[in-house]
Design a protein around this motif. Structure first.
Motif: not given
Lengths: 58, 225
Positions: B191, B195-197
Protein backbone atom coordinates in the motif's frame (compact mmCIF):
# COMPACT_ATOMS: atom_id res chain seq x y z
CA UNK A 1 -13.09 12.61 37.35
CA UNK A 2 -13.16 8.91 36.66
CA UNK A 3 -9.62 8.27 37.87
CA UNK A 4 -10.03 9.72 41.38
CA UNK A 5 -13.29 7.75 41.61
CA UNK A 6 -11.53 4.48 40.66
CA UNK A 7 -8.71 5.27 43.08
CA UNK A 8 -11.28 5.70 45.83
CA UNK A 9 -12.88 2.33 45.01
CA UNK A 10 -9.58 0.39 45.06
CA UNK A 11 -9.12 -1.59 48.27
CA UNK A 12 -6.33 -1.37 50.80
CA UNK A 13 -3.71 1.23 51.55
CA UNK A 14 -1.58 3.28 49.22
CA UNK A 15 0.66 0.37 48.13
CA UNK A 16 -2.14 -2.12 47.50
CA UNK A 17 -3.99 0.59 45.59
CA UNK A 18 -0.90 1.25 43.45
CA UNK A 19 -0.51 -2.44 42.61
CA UNK A 20 -4.22 -2.69 41.73
CA UNK A 21 -3.99 0.41 39.56
CA UNK A 22 -1.00 -0.98 37.65
CA UNK A 23 -2.87 -4.25 37.09
CA UNK A 24 -5.92 -2.36 35.83
CA UNK A 25 -3.82 -0.31 33.40
CA UNK A 26 -2.11 -3.48 32.15
CA UNK A 27 -5.48 -5.21 31.66
CA UNK A 28 -6.92 -2.24 29.77
CA UNK A 29 -3.74 -1.99 27.67
CA UNK A 30 -3.74 -5.68 26.68
CA UNK A 31 -7.44 -5.57 25.87
CA UNK A 32 -6.78 -2.68 23.51
CA UNK A 33 -3.62 -4.16 22.00
CA UNK A 34 -4.79 -7.73 21.45
CA UNK A 35 -8.52 -7.34 20.86
CA UNK A 36 -9.61 -3.80 20.01
CA UNK A 37 -6.72 -2.64 17.83
CA UNK A 38 -6.73 -5.67 15.48
CA UNK A 39 -10.47 -5.13 14.93
CA UNK A 40 -10.09 -1.38 14.41
CA UNK A 41 -7.23 -2.07 12.03
CA UNK A 42 -9.41 -4.38 9.93
CA UNK A 43 -12.21 -1.79 9.84
CA UNK A 44 -9.86 0.98 8.77
CA UNK A 45 -8.59 -1.22 5.94
CA UNK A 46 -5.17 0.37 6.07
CA UNK A 47 -3.58 -2.99 5.39
CA UNK A 48 -5.05 -3.53 1.94
CA UNK A 49 -2.03 -4.19 -0.15
CA UNK A 50 -3.34 -6.13 -3.13
CA UNK A 51 -4.59 -4.98 -6.48
CA UNK A 52 -8.01 -6.40 -7.25
CA UNK A 53 -11.02 -5.37 -9.31
CA UNK A 54 -13.09 -4.27 -6.31
CA UNK A 55 -10.31 -2.86 -4.13
CA UNK A 56 -10.71 0.64 -2.82
CA UNK A 57 -14.22 1.05 -4.20
CA UNK A 58 -16.40 3.06 -1.85
CA UNK B 1 -20.34 25.49 52.71
CA UNK B 2 -17.01 25.72 50.88
CA UNK B 3 -15.45 22.73 52.54
CA UNK B 4 -16.70 19.18 53.07
CA UNK B 5 -15.24 17.92 56.32
CA UNK B 6 -15.89 14.21 55.81
CA UNK B 7 -14.57 14.06 52.23
CA UNK B 8 -10.99 14.16 51.00
CA UNK B 9 -11.95 16.16 47.92
CA UNK B 10 -11.90 19.92 47.95
CA UNK B 11 -15.19 21.44 46.92
CA UNK B 12 -15.22 22.75 43.34
CA UNK B 13 -17.75 24.65 41.27
CA UNK B 14 -19.55 22.37 38.75
CA UNK B 15 -17.94 24.10 35.76
CA UNK B 16 -14.52 23.24 37.09
CA UNK B 17 -15.50 19.63 37.68
CA UNK B 18 -16.74 19.47 34.09
CA UNK B 19 -13.51 20.94 32.76
CA UNK B 20 -11.49 18.37 34.69
CA UNK B 21 -13.71 15.57 33.40
CA UNK B 22 -13.26 16.69 29.79
CA UNK B 23 -9.53 17.06 30.35
CA UNK B 24 -9.26 13.51 31.67
CA UNK B 25 -11.21 12.22 28.69
CA UNK B 26 -8.95 14.07 26.24
CA UNK B 27 -5.76 12.78 27.87
CA UNK B 28 -7.18 9.22 27.86
CA UNK B 29 -8.09 9.41 24.16
CA UNK B 30 -4.67 10.85 23.39
CA UNK B 31 -2.90 7.99 25.17
CA UNK B 32 -5.09 5.45 23.33
CA UNK B 33 -4.33 7.11 19.98
CA UNK B 34 -0.59 6.96 20.68
CA UNK B 35 -0.89 3.33 21.71
CA UNK B 36 -2.73 2.56 18.46
CA UNK B 37 0.00 4.30 16.46
CA UNK B 38 2.57 2.13 18.24
CA UNK B 39 0.47 -0.93 17.45
CA UNK B 40 0.18 -0.02 13.77
CA UNK B 41 3.95 0.28 13.43
CA UNK B 42 5.43 -2.21 15.90
CA UNK B 43 2.60 -4.47 17.07
CA UNK B 44 1.76 -5.78 13.61
CA UNK B 45 5.43 -6.04 12.72
CA UNK B 46 6.13 -8.17 15.81
CA UNK B 47 3.20 -10.42 15.02
CA UNK B 48 4.38 -10.96 11.46
CA UNK B 49 7.96 -11.60 12.61
CA UNK B 50 6.71 -14.28 15.02
CA UNK B 51 4.64 -15.88 12.23
CA UNK B 52 7.62 -15.70 9.87
CA UNK B 53 9.71 -17.81 12.26
CA UNK B 54 7.08 -20.55 12.20
CA UNK B 55 6.47 -20.36 8.46
CA UNK B 56 10.21 -20.35 7.67
CA UNK B 57 10.69 -23.53 9.71
CA UNK B 58 7.75 -25.11 7.94
CA UNK B 59 9.26 -24.19 4.56
CA UNK B 60 12.53 -25.89 5.50
CA UNK B 61 10.65 -29.01 6.61
CA UNK B 62 8.60 -29.06 3.39
CA UNK B 63 11.75 -28.80 1.30
CA UNK B 64 13.36 -31.59 3.29
CA UNK B 65 10.50 -33.97 2.47
CA UNK B 66 10.42 -34.19 -1.35
CA UNK B 67 7.12 -33.60 -3.24
CA UNK B 68 8.41 -30.21 -4.37
CA UNK B 69 6.40 -30.17 -7.57
CA UNK B 70 3.07 -29.92 -5.78
CA UNK B 71 1.25 -26.62 -5.67
CA UNK B 72 1.31 -25.26 -2.13
CA UNK B 73 -1.94 -25.13 -0.18
CA UNK B 74 -3.38 -21.70 0.65
CA UNK B 75 -1.61 -20.19 3.64
CA UNK B 76 1.38 -22.52 3.26
CA UNK B 77 4.85 -21.27 2.31
CA UNK B 78 6.02 -21.79 -1.26
CA UNK B 79 9.29 -19.89 -1.59
CA UNK B 80 11.67 -17.48 0.04
CA UNK B 81 12.26 -13.95 -1.16
CA UNK B 82 15.48 -12.04 -0.52
CA UNK B 83 16.16 -8.35 -1.06
CA UNK B 84 19.89 -7.93 -0.30
CA UNK B 85 19.77 -4.13 -0.66
CA UNK B 86 17.24 -3.85 2.17
CA UNK B 87 18.82 -6.72 4.11
CA UNK B 88 15.46 -8.47 4.17
CA UNK B 89 14.23 -11.99 3.54
CA UNK B 90 10.83 -13.60 3.96
CA UNK B 91 9.05 -16.89 3.54
CA UNK B 92 6.28 -16.20 1.03
CA UNK B 93 2.92 -17.86 1.65
CA UNK B 94 0.36 -18.89 -0.95
CA UNK B 95 -2.63 -16.52 -1.07
CA UNK B 96 -3.33 -12.85 -0.44
CA UNK B 97 -6.22 -12.90 2.03
CA UNK B 98 -5.85 -10.91 5.25
CA UNK B 99 -5.16 -14.17 7.09
CA UNK B 100 -2.40 -15.13 4.64
CA UNK B 101 -0.79 -11.70 4.77
CA UNK B 102 -0.60 -11.81 8.57
CA UNK B 103 2.08 -14.46 8.09
CA UNK B 104 4.19 -12.45 5.67
CA UNK B 105 4.24 -11.59 1.97
CA UNK B 106 1.61 -13.52 -0.01
CA UNK B 107 1.76 -14.97 -3.52
CA UNK B 108 -1.21 -14.10 -5.73
CA UNK B 109 -2.87 -17.43 -6.56
CA UNK B 110 -2.72 -18.43 -10.23
CA UNK B 111 0.21 -16.15 -10.98
CA UNK B 112 3.54 -17.66 -12.04
CA UNK B 113 5.73 -19.49 -9.57
CA UNK B 114 9.39 -18.53 -9.06
CA UNK B 115 11.38 -18.66 -12.29
CA UNK B 116 8.40 -19.45 -14.50
CA UNK B 117 7.62 -17.52 -17.66
CA UNK B 118 4.83 -15.16 -16.65
CA UNK B 119 4.44 -12.86 -13.70
CA UNK B 120 5.06 -13.96 -10.13
CA UNK B 121 3.03 -11.44 -8.11
CA UNK B 122 3.57 -10.98 -4.37
CA UNK B 123 1.68 -8.68 -1.98
CA UNK B 124 2.94 -7.57 1.42
CA UNK B 125 2.10 -5.12 4.18
CA UNK B 126 3.76 -1.71 4.22
CA UNK B 127 5.19 -2.22 7.70
CA UNK B 128 8.78 -2.29 8.89
CA UNK B 129 9.19 -6.07 8.88
CA UNK B 130 7.70 -6.47 5.39
CA UNK B 131 7.60 -4.11 2.37
CA UNK B 132 8.22 -0.84 4.26
CA UNK B 133 11.21 0.28 2.20
CA UNK B 134 10.56 -1.21 -1.23
CA UNK B 135 10.20 2.29 -2.65
CA UNK B 136 13.99 2.51 -2.20
CA UNK B 137 14.51 -0.19 -4.82
CA UNK B 138 15.94 1.23 -8.03
CA UNK B 139 16.49 -0.15 -11.50
CA UNK B 140 19.10 -2.89 -11.41
CA UNK B 141 18.64 -3.78 -7.73
CA UNK B 142 18.44 -7.48 -7.02
CA UNK B 143 15.51 -9.52 -5.73
CA UNK B 144 16.21 -13.24 -5.28
CA UNK B 145 13.52 -15.92 -5.15
CA UNK B 146 14.61 -19.15 -3.50
CA UNK B 147 12.86 -22.43 -4.13
CA UNK B 148 13.70 -25.96 -3.02
CA UNK B 149 16.09 -26.58 -5.88
CA UNK B 150 17.12 -23.22 -7.30
CA UNK B 151 17.82 -19.54 -6.88
CA UNK B 152 16.14 -17.13 -9.30
CA UNK B 153 17.81 -13.75 -9.58
CA UNK B 154 15.50 -10.93 -10.64
CA UNK B 155 16.60 -7.42 -11.48
CA UNK B 156 14.30 -4.48 -10.66
CA UNK B 157 13.06 -2.73 -13.79
CA UNK B 158 11.11 0.03 -12.10
CA UNK B 159 8.40 0.99 -9.65
CA UNK B 160 5.33 3.16 -9.76
CA UNK B 161 2.16 4.07 -7.90
CA UNK B 162 -1.16 2.84 -9.25
CA UNK B 163 -4.81 2.84 -8.25
CA UNK B 164 -5.94 -0.17 -6.15
CA UNK B 165 -7.97 -1.47 -9.09
CA UNK B 166 -4.99 -1.66 -11.47
CA UNK B 167 -5.08 -5.46 -11.82
CA UNK B 168 -3.11 -5.20 -15.07
CA UNK B 169 0.12 -4.94 -13.06
CA UNK B 170 -0.21 -8.58 -12.00
CA UNK B 171 -1.17 -9.81 -15.49
CA UNK B 172 1.14 -12.49 -16.96
CA UNK B 173 2.66 -9.75 -19.11
CA UNK B 174 2.54 -6.73 -16.75
CA UNK B 175 0.35 -3.88 -18.05
CA UNK B 176 -0.78 -5.95 -21.05
CA UNK B 177 -3.58 -8.27 -19.92
CA UNK B 178 -4.29 -11.03 -22.40
CA UNK B 179 -0.88 -10.88 -24.04
CA UNK B 180 0.86 -14.28 -23.72
CA UNK B 181 3.94 -13.91 -21.50
CA UNK B 182 7.42 -14.22 -22.96
CA UNK B 183 9.51 -13.13 -20.00
CA UNK B 184 9.69 -14.22 -16.36
CA UNK B 185 8.64 -11.25 -14.25
CA UNK B 186 8.31 -10.62 -10.53
CA UNK B 187 5.87 -7.98 -9.24
CA UNK B 188 5.59 -6.75 -5.65
CA UNK B 189 2.53 -4.81 -4.48
CA UNK B 190 2.01 -2.96 -1.22
CA UNK B 191 0.00 0.00 0.00
CA UNK B 192 0.97 3.57 -0.65
CA UNK B 193 1.40 6.08 0.91
CA UNK B 194 2.53 4.46 4.15
CA UNK B 195 -0.46 3.77 6.45
CA UNK B 196 -2.93 4.82 3.77
CA UNK B 197 -4.82 2.77 1.26
CA UNK B 198 -5.76 4.91 -1.70
CA UNK B 199 -2.83 3.81 -3.87
CA UNK B 200 -0.68 0.76 -4.43
CA UNK B 201 3.07 0.83 -4.81
CA UNK B 202 4.20 -1.67 -7.41
CA UNK B 203 7.77 -2.85 -8.02
CA UNK B 204 8.57 -4.71 -11.24
CA UNK B 205 11.55 -7.02 -11.73
CA UNK B 206 12.66 -9.34 -14.50
CA UNK B 207 14.48 -12.66 -14.25
CA UNK B 208 18.09 -12.29 -15.28
CA UNK B 209 19.47 -15.71 -14.43
CA UNK B 210 18.95 -18.75 -12.26
CA UNK B 211 21.27 -21.03 -10.38
CA UNK B 212 20.80 -24.51 -8.97
CA UNK B 213 20.97 -24.90 -5.19
CA UNK B 214 23.81 -27.36 -5.73
CA UNK B 215 25.91 -24.48 -7.15
CA UNK B 216 25.84 -22.69 -3.79
CA UNK B 217 24.50 -19.31 -2.79
CA UNK B 218 24.41 -16.75 -5.58
CA UNK B 219 26.90 -13.87 -5.14
CA UNK B 220 24.05 -11.36 -5.57
CA UNK B 221 22.79 -12.27 -2.09
CA UNK B 222 25.91 -10.85 -0.46
CA UNK B 223 26.02 -7.67 -2.51
CA UNK B 224 24.90 -4.57 -0.65
CA UNK B 225 24.59 -1.37 -2.58
Amino acid sequence: MIYPWIWGKLPGGRYVKTVCAVLLVAAAGSLLWYVVFPLVDLLLGLDEVTVEPSAGQP
Amino acid sequence: MPYQQDDDDLWEPPSRRLARGVGELMVTLGVIALLFAAYAVYGKAWRIEAEQHLIDDRLNRTWATANAGEAPAPGQPLARLHIPKLDMKWAVVEGVTQADLRKGPGHYPKTARPGEIGNMAVAGHRIPSVFWDIDRLREGDTIVAETRNAWFIYSVTGHREVRPTAVEVVAPTPDQPGVPPERAMLTLTTCNPKFQNWQRLVVFAELTRSQAKSAGRPPELEKRK
